[in-house]
Design an enzyme around this catalytic site. Sequence first.
Site, short mmCIF file in Angstrom:
data_model
loop_
_atom_site.label_atom_id
_atom_site.label_comp_id
_atom_site.label_asym_id
_atom_site.label_seq_id
_atom_site.Cartn_x
_atom_site.Cartn_y
_atom_site.Cartn_z
N SER A 126 3.83 -4.18 -6.39
CA SER A 126 3.19 -2.90 -6.69
C SER A 126 4.18 -1.84 -7.10
CB SER A 126 2.29 -2.46 -5.53
OG SER A 126 1.35 -1.52 -5.99
N HIS A 183 6.12 12.71 -6.64
CA HIS A 183 5.79 13.88 -7.46
C HIS A 183 6.14 15.13 -6.65
CE1 HIS A 183 3.47 11.15 -10.02
NE2 HIS A 183 2.90 10.70 -8.91
N CYS A 205 2.82 -5.52 -1.32
CA CYS A 205 1.97 -6.68 -1.10
C CYS A 205 2.81 -7.74 -0.40
CB CYS A 205 1.43 -7.21 -2.43
SG CYS A 205 0.30 -8.61 -2.26
#
Length: 254
Positions: free
Chosen positions: A104, A109, A132
């Site tokens: 993944s 941000h 995962c």
Amino acid sequence: MKDKYKLYGFNNLTKSLSFNIYDVCYAKSNREQWDYIAYIDEQYNSERLTNILLKVTDMIGANVLNISKQDYDPQGASVTLLIAEESMVPFKDGETVVAHLDKSHVTVHTYPEYHPDNSIATFRVDIDVATCGEITPLSTLDFLINSFDSDIITMDYHVRGFTRDIAGKKIFIDHHISSIQDYIDDEILQKYDAIDINMYQSNIFHTKMLIKELDLQNYLFKTDVYELPPKERLLISDNLRKEMIEIFSGTNVY
């Protein structure tokens, strides 16, 4: 995990950690507020954020497939890492092959902003780690907290999907967890007031933390605390604490 499950195939549980911090500051004038935002923007530019995420990636045992980073005008930055791992996947005949499994992503941000009335500026950082497999991103929490000046912290952790053991029994979570706080160093926890809101049956865990002690000098930008009269110090401290309480509670209290 101390005792690993014997699985049919590989571990495909998805584990997602959302980590958010708020750094609060007092900047007296509009000019100082913009200077603070520019300072924060430089301190936490995309290059530094990339280095933080690379460390996180290394801690969870993943390999970087791709890095995308961007500094924004007038402020803010984003970084996204696509990550993967190499896993040995057993087959029924006992042979093994090396499979490249998607693990993944990791993203960050930043959101600098300021209050229009009381000279309080806030810097927010959002980090998401999705994996995962066996390793949980909770192991990165101490590093993440120490990488920023964190006055308020909110964390969400969710384990989704299921895998199977060799008898075909579904496994919906592969490690014990009662609270996200269990994965945070005691020295760090002592500095914060913390509350949990958990949904154990759905494997959803939520923790919020608020800094206990407020040393005013640490929150003044381009101002010395001794330059301020006592009454103004109390007013600034009060405004800072009110801002923190509202962010922590997620409610416009005042």
